[in-house]
Enzyme design. Sequence first.
Site, PDB file in Angstrom:
ATOM      1  N   GLU A  58       0.863  -1.192   0.000  1.00  0.00           N
ATOM      2  CA  GLU A  58       0.000   0.000   0.000  1.00  0.00           C
ATOM      3  C   GLU A  58       0.892   1.231   0.000  1.00  0.00           C
ATOM      4  O   GLU A  58       1.804   1.339   0.808  1.00  0.00           O
ATOM      5  CB  GLU A  58      -0.917  -0.011   1.221  1.00  0.00           C
ATOM      6  CG  GLU A  58      -1.727   1.247   1.439  1.00  0.00           C
ATOM      7  CD  GLU A  58      -2.664   1.542   0.287  1.00  0.00           C
ATOM      8  OE1 GLU A  58      -2.502   2.633  -0.315  1.00  0.00           O
ATOM      9  OE2 GLU A  58      -3.531   0.699  -0.024  1.00  0.00           O
ATOM     10  N   ASP A  78      -8.449   1.194  -7.719  1.00  0.00           N
ATOM     11  CA  ASP A  78      -8.943   2.427  -8.341  1.00  0.00           C
ATOM     12  C   ASP A  78      -9.247   2.144  -9.814  1.00  0.00           C
ATOM     13  O   ASP A  78      -8.378   1.681 -10.554  1.00  0.00           O
ATOM     14  CB  ASP A  78      -7.874   3.515  -8.230  1.00  0.00           C
ATOM     15  CG  ASP A  78      -8.410   4.899  -8.564  1.00  0.00           C
ATOM     16  OD1 ASP A  78      -9.284   5.005  -9.454  1.00  0.00           O
ATOM     17  OD2 ASP A  78      -7.948   5.880  -7.950  1.00  0.00           O
ATOM     18  N   LYS A 109     -11.199   7.387 -16.704  1.00  0.00           N
ATOM     19  CA  LYS A 109     -10.881   8.125 -17.928  1.00  0.00           C
ATOM     20  C   LYS A 109      -9.871   7.350 -18.772  1.00  0.00           C
ATOM     21  O   LYS A 109      -8.891   6.817 -18.259  1.00  0.00           O
ATOM     22  CB  LYS A 109     -10.335   9.509 -17.587  1.00  0.00           C
ATOM     23  CG  LYS A 109     -11.348  10.403 -16.883  1.00  0.00           C
ATOM     24  CD  LYS A 109     -10.781  11.773 -16.581  1.00  0.00           C
ATOM     25  CE  LYS A 109     -11.824  12.651 -15.885  1.00  0.00           C
ATOM     26  NZ  LYS A 109     -11.286  13.994 -15.539  1.00  0.00           N
ATOM     27  N   THR A 116     -13.626  -7.124   2.237  1.00  0.00           N
ATOM     28  CA  THR A 116     -12.805  -5.958   2.544  1.00  0.00           C
ATOM     29  C   THR A 116     -13.722  -4.900   3.158  1.00  0.00           C
ATOM     30  O   THR A 116     -14.951  -5.021   3.124  1.00  0.00           O
ATOM     31  CB  THR A 116     -12.144  -5.376   1.284  1.00  0.00           C
ATOM     32  OG1 THR A 116     -13.135  -4.694   0.503  1.00  0.00           O
ATOM     33  CG2 THR A 116     -11.495  -6.466   0.436  1.00  0.00           C
ATOM     34  N   TYR A 146     -14.336  -1.939   2.038  1.00  0.00           N
ATOM     35  CA  TYR A 146     -15.124  -1.301   0.991  1.00  0.00           C
ATOM     36  C   TYR A 146     -16.153  -2.255   0.408  1.00  0.00           C
ATOM     37  O   TYR A 146     -17.247  -1.849   0.026  1.00  0.00           O
ATOM     38  CB  TYR A 146     -14.197  -0.762  -0.093  1.00  0.00           C
ATOM     39  CG  TYR A 146     -13.247   0.265   0.453  1.00  0.00           C
ATOM     40  CD1 TYR A 146     -13.714   1.476   0.955  1.00  0.00           C
ATOM     41  CD2 TYR A 146     -11.880   0.017   0.512  1.00  0.00           C
ATOM     42  CE1 TYR A 146     -12.848   2.410   1.494  1.00  0.00           C
ATOM     43  CE2 TYR A 146     -11.006   0.945   1.048  1.00  0.00           C
ATOM     44  CZ  TYR A 146     -11.495   2.137   1.535  1.00  0.00           C
ATOM     45  OH  TYR A 146     -10.636   3.055   2.078  1.00  0.00           O
ATOM     46  N   GLU A 147     -15.801  -3.517   0.340  1.00  0.00           N
ATOM     47  CA  GLU A 147     -16.744  -4.505  -0.176  1.00  0.00           C
ATOM     48  C   GLU A 147     -18.016  -4.541   0.663  1.00  0.00           C
ATOM     49  O   GLU A 147     -19.123  -4.609   0.132  1.00  0.00           O
ATOM     50  CB  GLU A 147     -16.083  -5.881  -0.192  1.00  0.00           C
ATOM     51  CG  GLU A 147     -16.953  -6.981  -0.757  1.00  0.00           C
ATOM     52  CD  GLU A 147     -16.205  -8.295  -0.854  1.00  0.00           C
ATOM     53  OE1 GLU A 147     -16.821  -9.275  -1.297  1.00  0.00           O
ATOM     54  OE2 GLU A 147     -15.002  -8.338  -0.491  1.00  0.00           O
TER      55      GLU A 147
END
Length: 214
Positions: free
Chosen positions: A68, A117, A121, A190, A192-193
Amino acid sequence: MRVRYKPWAKDYLKDHPELVDMDGQHAGKMTEWFDKTQPIHIEIGSGMGQFITTLAAQNPHINYISMEREKSIVYKVLDKVKEMGLTNLKIICNDAIELNEYFKDGEVSRIYLNFSDPWPKNRHAKRRLTYHTFLALYQQILNDEGDLHFKTDNRGLFAYSLESMSQFGMYFTKINLNLHQEDDGSNILTEYEKKFSDKGSRIYRMEAKFHSQK
């Protein structure tokens, strides 16, 4: 995710060189860093560390590396490692582009990419962790039986990653288009999961290998 800057985090991490590599002091010597010689699994972009610390606690026969780059997040992984007394988990505070500086060819058995991430774009495609330059790094450090596990809530990134890996010469051993509906109970959430799942988001997952690791 916006990370709030913690000015003290760098010094805190430097106080624990036995657990955290910030300056490449263990580069090329990953196996020697651990108490035992065991298979090495890496999570790239570990966030706050819930996934990797749970894995390490469940599998003492495997050595884990949390990679990380955000110092203001890494300290949370470090706190979990210390609190849980994990001896089979180390932390690299650096960018994934430096992978081959740390690991020898064929030294790694598995790589995890969780909720990376998406860089939506097109001009930022080369920053995606499934862009071909990153896949080349993974191929270099994975052993002949090694594999890549990928999980995301972003449908666009998942589709891109399937195509990118296929074009690179990888094949898929498992694909889940709605992981939590199909889960057999072995999935580790996780941070975020759980957040995405609670909101009703679909979670996509795949496992992939290279036809020829070298």
